[in-house]
Design a protein around this motif. Structure first.
Motif, PDB file in Angstrom:
ATOM      1  N   TRP A  75       0.835  -1.205   0.000  1.00  0.00           N
ATOM      2  CA  TRP A  75       0.000   0.000   0.000  1.00  0.00           C
ATOM      3  C   TRP A  75       0.870   1.256   0.000  1.00  0.00           C
ATOM      4  CZ3 TRP A  75      -0.907   4.298   3.012  1.00  0.00           C
ATOM      5  CH2 TRP A  75      -2.061   5.019   2.703  1.00  0.00           C
ATOM      6  N   GLU A  76       1.888   1.277   0.869  1.00  0.00           N
ATOM      7  CA  GLU A  76       2.767   2.451   0.955  1.00  0.00           C
ATOM      8  C   GLU A  76       3.509   2.688  -0.356  1.00  0.00           C
ATOM      9  OE1 GLU A  76       5.233   1.647   4.313  1.00  0.00           O
ATOM     10  OE2 GLU A  76       3.767   2.460   5.723  1.00  0.00           O
ATOM     11  N   ARG A  77       3.994   1.637  -0.985  1.00  0.00           N
ATOM     12  CA  ARG A  77       4.740   1.784  -2.238  1.00  0.00           C
ATOM     13  C   ARG A  77       3.837   2.280  -3.372  1.00  0.00           C
ATOM     14  NH1 ARG A  77      10.069   1.991  -2.144  1.00  0.00           N
ATOM     15  NH2 ARG A  77      10.001   1.248  -4.267  1.00  0.00           N
ATOM     16  N   VAL A  78       2.662   1.685  -3.517  1.00  0.00           N
ATOM     17  CA  VAL A  78       1.761   2.066  -4.610  1.00  0.00           C
ATOM     18  C   VAL A  78       1.213   3.473  -4.391  1.00  0.00           C
ATOM     19  CG1 VAL A  78      -0.447   1.545  -5.706  1.00  0.00           C
ATOM     20  CG2 VAL A  78       1.175  -0.293  -5.240  1.00  0.00           C
ATOM     21  N   MET A  79       0.771   3.761  -3.180  1.00  0.00           N
ATOM     22  CA  MET A  79       0.223   5.099  -2.914  1.00  0.00           C
ATOM     23  C   MET A  79       1.325   6.163  -3.007  1.00  0.00           C
ATOM     24  SD  MET A  79      -2.877   4.543  -2.755  1.00  0.00           S
ATOM     25  CE  MET A  79      -3.916   5.708  -1.954  1.00  0.00           C
ATOM     26  N   GLY A  80       2.520   5.844  -2.592  1.00  0.00           N
ATOM     27  CA  GLY A  80       3.638   6.776  -2.742  1.00  0.00           C
ATOM     28  C   GLY A  80       3.943   7.054  -4.200  1.00  0.00           C
ATOM     29  N   TRP A  81       3.874   6.011  -5.020  1.00  0.00           N
ATOM     30  CA  TRP A  81       4.103   6.173  -6.460  1.00  0.00           C
ATOM     31  C   TRP A  81       3.032   7.069  -7.074  1.00  0.00           C
ATOM     32  CZ3 TRP A  81       1.151   4.099 -10.607  1.00  0.00           C
ATOM     33  CH2 TRP A  81       1.733   4.284 -11.862  1.00  0.00           C
ATOM     34  N   ILE A  82       1.770   6.830  -6.700  1.00  0.00           N
ATOM     35  CA  ILE A  82       0.679   7.661  -7.216  1.00  0.00           C
ATOM     36  C   ILE A  82       0.837   9.108  -6.753  1.00  0.00           C
ATOM     37  CG2 ILE A  82      -1.817   8.061  -7.137  1.00  0.00           C
ATOM     38  CD1 ILE A  82      -2.159   5.004  -6.968  1.00  0.00           C
ATOM     39  N   TRP A 102      -5.511  14.019  -1.016  1.00  0.00           N
ATOM     40  CA  TRP A 102      -5.779  12.639  -0.630  1.00  0.00           C
ATOM     41  C   TRP A 102      -7.209  12.248  -0.966  1.00  0.00           C
ATOM     42  CZ3 TRP A 102      -2.782   8.716   0.242  1.00  0.00           C
ATOM     43  CH2 TRP A 102      -1.481   8.926   0.661  1.00  0.00           C
ATOM     44  N   LYS A 103      -8.147  13.187  -0.792  1.00  0.00           N
ATOM     45  CA  LYS A 103      -9.550  12.921  -1.092  1.00  0.00           C
ATOM     46  C   LYS A 103      -9.740  12.616  -2.576  1.00  0.00           C
ATOM     47  CE  LYS A 103     -13.951  14.886   0.216  1.00  0.00           C
ATOM     48  NZ  LYS A 103     -14.594  16.071   0.770  1.00  0.00           N
ATOM     49  N   GLU A 104      -9.122  13.408  -3.431  1.00  0.00           N
ATOM     50  CA  GLU A 104      -9.200  13.174  -4.873  1.00  0.00           C
ATOM     51  C   GLU A 104      -8.480  11.891  -5.262  1.00  0.00           C
ATOM     52  OE1 GLU A 104      -7.403  16.783  -6.084  1.00  0.00           O
ATOM     53  OE2 GLU A 104      -9.303  17.855  -6.277  1.00  0.00           O
ATOM     54  N   LEU A 105      -7.372  11.618  -4.592  1.00  0.00           N
ATOM     55  CA  LEU A 105      -6.609  10.393  -4.866  1.00  0.00           C
ATOM     56  C   LEU A 105      -7.458   9.161  -4.558  1.00  0.00           C
ATOM     57  CD1 LEU A 105      -2.978   9.747  -4.252  1.00  0.00           C
ATOM     58  CD2 LEU A 105      -4.571   8.199  -3.185  1.00  0.00           C
ATOM     59  N   ARG A 106      -8.128   9.167  -3.408  1.00  0.00           N
ATOM     60  CA  ARG A 106      -8.978   8.031  -3.033  1.00  0.00           C
ATOM     61  C   ARG A 106     -10.136   7.861  -4.006  1.00  0.00           C
ATOM     62  NH1 ARG A 106     -11.114   8.741   2.497  1.00  0.00           N
ATOM     63  NH2 ARG A 106     -12.153   6.805   1.998  1.00  0.00           N
ATOM     64  N   ARG A 107     -10.733   8.965  -4.426  1.00  0.00           N
ATOM     65  CA  ARG A 107     -11.858   8.871  -5.372  1.00  0.00           C
ATOM     66  C   ARG A 107     -11.402   8.383  -6.738  1.00  0.00           C
ATOM     67  NH1 ARG A 107     -14.922  14.518  -4.056  1.00  0.00           N
ATOM     68  NH2 ARG A 107     -15.931  13.829  -2.151  1.00  0.00           N
ATOM     69  N   GLY A 108     -10.249   8.862  -7.184  1.00  0.00           N
ATOM     70  CA  GLY A 108      -9.788   8.529  -8.525  1.00  0.00           C
ATOM     71  C   GLY A 108      -9.094   7.195  -8.666  1.00  0.00           C
ATOM     72  N   PHE A 109      -8.350   6.797  -7.655  1.00  0.00           N
ATOM     73  CA  PHE A 109      -7.527   5.591  -7.777  1.00  0.00           C
ATOM     74  C   PHE A 109      -7.919   4.457  -6.839  1.00  0.00           C
ATOM     75  CE2 PHE A 109      -4.935   9.139  -9.213  1.00  0.00           C
ATOM     76  CZ  PHE A 109      -4.542   8.682 -10.454  1.00  0.00           C
TER      77      PHE A 109
END
Length: 77
Positions: free
Chosen positions: A14-21, A30-37
């Motif tokens: 999770w940390e690696r993928v979310m860090g990459w995004i 973070w709100k837009e990130l959660r909605r989009g990805f």
């Protein structure tokens, strides 16, 4: 022991993928990130496929099998 290892792998992935995004989309919140990805959740998905979550793996431990376990020794009479 294996359940805690799977949880560690889940956290690491999770940390690696979310860090990459986050590095790829620096201006996104973070709100837009959660909605989009993540489809509004916390685990990355695009609706059709998702990132495998090792923390959700089922751990089955050996149950007592008694005499069903083969022994390499002969029975002493």
């Amino acid at each position: 022991m294996s359940a805690s290892t799977f949880q560690y792998l889940s956290k690491y992935a999770w940390e690696r993928v979310m860090g990459w995004i986050r590095r790829k989309h620096r201006k996104i919140t973070w709100k837009e990130l959660r909605r989009g990805f993540c489809g509004g959740e916390w685990w990355p998905t695009d609706g059709q496929s998702y990132l495998l979550d090792p923390g959700q793996m089922r751990v089955i431990r050996y149950r007592y099998r008694g005499t069903k376990i083969p022994t390499p020794w002969t029975a002493a009479n």
